[in-house]
Enzyme design. Sequence first.
Site, PDB file in Angstrom:
ATOM      1  N   ASP A 152       0.864  -1.532  -0.189  1.00 28.34           N
ATOM      2  CA  ASP A 152      -0.474  -0.241  -0.237  1.00 28.34           C
ATOM      3  C   ASP A 152       0.773   1.038   0.455  1.00 28.34           C
ATOM      4  O   ASP A 152       1.608   1.660   0.832  1.00 28.34           O
ATOM      5  CB  ASP A 152      -1.009  -0.457   1.303  1.00 28.34           C
ATOM      6  CG  ASP A 152      -1.702   0.951   1.421  1.00 28.34           C
ATOM      7  OD1 ASP A 152      -2.406   1.132  -0.259  1.00 28.34           O
ATOM      8  OD2 ASP A 152      -2.444   1.523   2.643  1.00 28.34           O
ATOM      9  N   GLU A 192      -3.195  -0.181  -8.139  1.00 28.41           N
ATOM     10  CA  GLU A 192      -4.318   1.708  -7.495  1.00 28.41           C
ATOM     11  C   GLU A 192      -3.477   2.858  -7.935  1.00 28.41           C
ATOM     12  O   GLU A 192      -2.398   2.844  -6.954  1.00 28.41           O
ATOM     13  CB  GLU A 192      -4.776   1.335  -5.928  1.00 28.41           C
ATOM     14  CG  GLU A 192      -5.796   2.432  -5.757  1.00 28.41           C
ATOM     15  CD  GLU A 192      -6.493   2.252  -4.317  1.00 28.41           C
ATOM     16  OE1 GLU A 192      -7.258   1.014  -4.165  1.00 28.41           O
ATOM     17  OE2 GLU A 192      -5.745   2.510  -3.533  1.00 28.41           O
TER      18      GLU A 192
END
Length: 476
Positions: free
Chosen positions: A145, A254
């Site tokens: 992330d 993402e």
Amino acid sequence: MSLQNDALRADIVQAGAERRLQLTAETAEALTGFEGEIRAEDGHHVLTGPLSTANAVALQERFPSLRPQLIGGHRVSVGTGDRIGLATPGQARAFAAHPGVMPVLAQQSIREMDRLGRSARSVMDDAVFGLVDAGWDRGFGADCDHIKSTEGIDRGLQAGFTTFTLDPGDFVTDVTAGVDRAAAENLPWDQLEDTLEDTLARYAGRTIDVGVEQIEVTEQDVLTAVVKYGRAVAESMRLYRHLVDNAQHEVEAEFAVDETAWLTTFFEHYYMASELTRLGAQWFSFAPRYVDGFEKGLDFLGDREELRRNLEAHHAISEQFGGYKISLHSGSDKFSIYELCVEATGGHVHLKTSGTSYLCGVEIIARHDPELFARIWDISRAAYAKARASYQVSAHEDRTPTSLEGVDLVELIRSDDARQILHVGYGDSLNAADADGTSLHDRFLAVVGAHQDEHTELVAAHIGRHLGPFEAAATR
């Protein structure tokens, strides 16, 4: 619980104060590649070994359900970070009760890994062993992330992560004082494979339908968007190309610009999506900077109808570029808006939670080792002024107690100010040590590990509260 196939049964067992892997097989060959001591028991071969990377890798080779999968093909997905490495069994139990939601059970930012001295591989290992403990037999995702460097990408790839959240937020420019053409000309146009003139020609004068309104794009809108996000687009592509050029297994991306101070306007989202598409990127999810109100550890604090309109427009833009998910970061504990978020995005949404599972561990500490909790509280409170710079938070130390005498510790953890202070103070507190050199991190793990069943129940109940509205969306 156990995880089992035709050749092997895997369990996590408690051996004194230590958790161990136990494997049971009919043949010794089935235990090849695992570390540990083998003994004969009731006509079987039983191996007891450490929770090591070698054993995690060998388990992933034997059990497909322990290998991370892509999550982009699933309509609804939720990520649940695990800062201490013991929350996965509870998180998995919550997802087992909501099978329509795709779980991301290995999710941690490079920032959090570095603050806690964890490697990407140790995050993966903890998830693997947690899934064995939960008897997990279906797919899960693994999200490296908020990556800001190619080195972070390399760490995630080596550990087997499949989802990479690329964060060019450091390259987003403050345009609140206004921009002019000169500022736009001073962009890395060679990296953008473009010119300012061509960009203006593509966008200025267009009408863009974002569902909630029609945007008449002016030249000033374009200049503002390119100055604000042009460098971020270039950095996104640098990171994206490194990811796809170096991946030896299937990966997905993402893009996230949510951890910045400035709202992403609808045209700016459109501009970024259009430019990333032009430059060849593919992605399954995008996290813009939404309207204010998303803070760590608390319910949504902003205007809900403004948020609904915001999400509807961002979703409408995503539909014009293939229908990627709208990603909600800092998404934990926002119980009042989950149904709204599902409705506004047509259920095409990805939610991320992280520190809320850590706070479940803190609650276990408060129940069973108040002295350790007091140490964590004092350090987190003292560190808050510095730690808050990395997060969207609004707690005030002066509204919280300095002395815990007579304080209901569980109620303190559940209060807004204390919750945020503990949420963002994890790095300082877990990296501290007692006077005798004993690590608070080791003490934390020992206490939670000694009450793992209680911890698992607490995490399962809390994460389960998040999943209901998303399960409803998955079954529509």
